[in-house]
Design an enzyme around this catalytic site. Sequence first.
Site, PDB file in Angstrom:
ATOM      1  N   GLU A 326      15.682   6.040   1.691  1.00  0.00           N
ATOM      2  CA  GLU A 326      15.155   6.991   0.709  1.00  0.00           C
ATOM      3  C   GLU A 326      15.841   8.346   0.808  1.00  0.00           C
ATOM      4  OE1 GLU A 326      10.852   6.832   1.352  1.00  0.00           O
ATOM      5  OE2 GLU A 326      10.733   5.111   0.028  1.00  0.00           O
ATOM      6  N   ASP A 400       5.446  -1.902   1.433  1.00  0.00           N
ATOM      7  CA  ASP A 400       5.116  -0.513   1.714  1.00  0.00           C
ATOM      8  C   ASP A 400       3.621  -0.245   1.646  1.00  0.00           C
ATOM      9  OD1 ASP A 400       5.248   2.154   2.158  1.00  0.00           O
ATOM     10  OD2 ASP A 400       6.107   2.688   0.219  1.00  0.00           O
ATOM     11  N   GLU A 428      -2.537   5.940   1.262  1.00  0.00           N
ATOM     12  CA  GLU A 428      -1.638   6.294   0.154  1.00  0.00           C
ATOM     13  C   GLU A 428      -1.832   5.358  -1.040  1.00  0.00           C
ATOM     14  OE1 GLU A 428       2.450   6.051   1.350  1.00  0.00           O
ATOM     15  OE2 GLU A 428       3.222   6.326  -0.682  1.00  0.00           O
TER      16      GLU A 428
HETATM   17  O1  GCW Z   1       5.625   4.674   1.049  1.00  0.00           O
HETATM   18  C1  GCW Z   1       6.664   5.539   1.119  1.00  0.00           C
HETATM   19  C2  GCW Z   1       6.032   6.846   0.834  1.00  0.00           C
HETATM   20  C3  GCW Z   1       6.922   7.979   1.239  1.00  0.00           C
HETATM   21  C4  GCW Z   1       7.246   7.802   2.704  1.00  0.00           C
HETATM   22  C5  GCW Z   1       7.962   6.470   2.899  1.00  0.00           C
HETATM   23  C6  GCW Z   1       8.256   6.181   4.354  1.00  0.00           C
HETATM   24  C7  GCW Z   1       7.583   9.512   4.322  1.00  0.00           C
HETATM   25  O2  GCW Z   1       5.719   6.893  -0.535  1.00  0.00           O
HETATM   26  O3  GCW Z   1       6.225   9.168   1.008  1.00  0.00           O
HETATM   27  O4  GCW Z   1       8.036   8.857   3.192  1.00  0.00           O
HETATM   28  O5  GCW Z   1       7.139   5.437   2.434  1.00  0.00           O
HETATM   29  O6  GCW Z   1       7.455   5.480   4.961  1.00  0.00           O
HETATM   30  O7  GCW Z   1       9.260   6.621   4.856  1.00  0.00           O
END
Ligand code: GCW
Length: 710
Positions: A326, A400, A428
């Site tokens: 990311e 995720d 989240e």
């Molecule tokens: O799920 C995603 C989240 C990001 C997060 C990423 C991760 C910290 O939306 O906000 O970043 O995973 O786990 O690295």
Amino acid sequence: MDGISRRQFITRGLAGAAGLYVSGCVPVQWQAGPSGQIPDEDGYRLWLRYAPPGQIVKEYRQLVRQACVQGRSPTFRVIRDELAVGLFSILGQQIPISEDSISDRSIIVGTPGSLDLIRRSNLEDELRAVGNEGFLIRSIRLADKDLTVIAANTEIGVLYGVFHLLRLTQTGQRIRSLDIRERPALQLRLVNHWDNLNGTIERGYAGRSLWQWQELPEVLSQRYVDYARACASIGINGAVINNVNADPRILTPTYLRKVAALADVWRPYGIRMYLSANFASPVRIGGLPVADPLDPSVKDWWRAKADEIYGLIPDFGGFLVKADSEGQPGPKTYGRSHAEGANLLADALAPHNGIVIWRAFVYDQDVDPDRVKRAYIEFTTLDGQFRPNVVIQVKNGPLDFQPREPFHPLFGAMRQTSVMAEIQATQEYTGQAKHLVYLGTMWEEFLRSDTYAKGPDSTVAKVLMGQVHPYQLTGMACVVNPGTDTNWCGHHFSQANWYAFGRLAWDPQIPAERIADEWVRMTFTNEGQVVSTIRQMMMDSHQIYVNYTMPLGLHHLIGGDHYAPMPWNDRAPRPDWTATYYHQASEEGIGFDRTRRGSGAVDQYFPPLCDIFDDIDRCPEEYLIWFHRCGWDHRMRSGRTLWEELCARYRLGASQAAQLYKRWQGLAGRLDQRRHREVAERLAIQAADAAKWADQILEYFGRFSNRPIG
Ligand code: GCW
């Protein structure tokens, strides 16, 4: 926030036992007032309220007349404070804490080194078996005295034992003939904070960051102490305090001094400091032209940085790294592997016994078209190439933190590299701080999943404990939820997820129901019927959430802030951030084909799981659309078609959410008004949002299924 200066802190916070000062557990008035009303609470005390648990208090008073704690170290001072305040509050009477005299009906607390009696009590053999962090609690009769001994090899073990005894009394359990032997199943029990240096929290829903960077290191908030008490009370032994999307400035001298001040506060509680490190730090703050892991100047930079950190924080735990994920920098920029990247840092930390926690949350498109396959492909090919002080941190599922995912296939697949789990308490994707979703049950499902890595009964829990492959490092981390909100977690019930993590990291085999029961008793009440109502609401809550958001293996039906339904979301900077990439709804059907005829993700699991997941007739229905693309008329085990089943699940979930609200309303008058009202307000939001989820998802998928919405 109660900001106090460093000097005041030392007198008030650590040595405050004389005045019974431990913020967050200053003795309170527990009795109902003259009007019969239960006193309001704000949730600040978490599960450390130390409320009297009912009639059994009389028995406790008989058994506990005094306590003896020897030792003057900071940890022993903490132990004394906690015992004094806890017992006073639970028993409703002051319990003298002596340093030497042992009278009848005493609680005796110490290590063989701190207390003669423990050396003489023949516990040494058994103590050996509990290791560095475990403890014994034993009711013994010695020289005509009835004693309750809390013994451990280390001060931290003793502290955990004291918290355990306080938990037993808070939950109203008998303490007459105790014979308890506990030792944590995992070495690393870490909270991860996704806190930014500007005070915001990524995926935080309970205010701002607890860490007051602008005041540190001079001003130390009492809240840092209460945070440490909460963590230590459930066995958490380390904290990564900054976001994995790491600001490189955390490693500058200015910030390191602030970090060191926090580490000093937490040391007596056994909480070690860890930091998320930005892989490009040598460039971003070090002025080097590259961050290439094989470049000698880069190696020197990290070595010097490690030395500097350990100069300030001698027991620093290590680095957590999100690399090549990311947009975060990583070794790939230089054509190097994750192993080369991790080993660079591992070598710098090794002389100080530090570790590197390298995240497996990577999903580069060039690895495979199916996002959920990528981490497995990248990491299994590197197995055996990591230094012994590296552990790979793997999210519970391969995507995720979705409401429900199958376990990540990397569990059990890494034979020569330590693997620890990462779970997420911040909710989240599970209603954030608005929905009551107890994640203990979801984590239990994950931990009990059988990987079959070495035949049946190779559960994820056993993999984590190093019982399937002999791991050097074992552990579990949790992205946690506290912020500056008075009740720490936004939703009173979100505290339960922080709590459940600690308990499961201590022992991944504790039933989620037992954890919920403990938590309710400590957080709300010991009144039997109320306990069972709340506990059952918690036990039901995760499946309810799945029902009204993403049943039957649906996933990622969100966009934006990951809260509301957005199944139509088809535009994002990358396709695997959309919803349509995952559900692929069309007139023919719905689902991502991960069978051997599709992406082949099923084959990342060991047999017989891969065959079970591959077979539409044997695949568990809760993962159906995760692994299979199904026609709308696919026949479900209920006899309904898939479309009918989807409609039924969403409707059920929405009505169950409405029921949660009603179940809670039935408790009015039996809990303090303030917390009852605050939870009710959120349950009302949850019920309304659940109905929206059901309506919007069914309306949207109905456009493809062309069948009536049931
Ligand atoms: O799920 C995603 C989240 C990001 C997060 C990423 C991760 C910290 O939306 O906000 O970043 O995973 O786990 O690295």
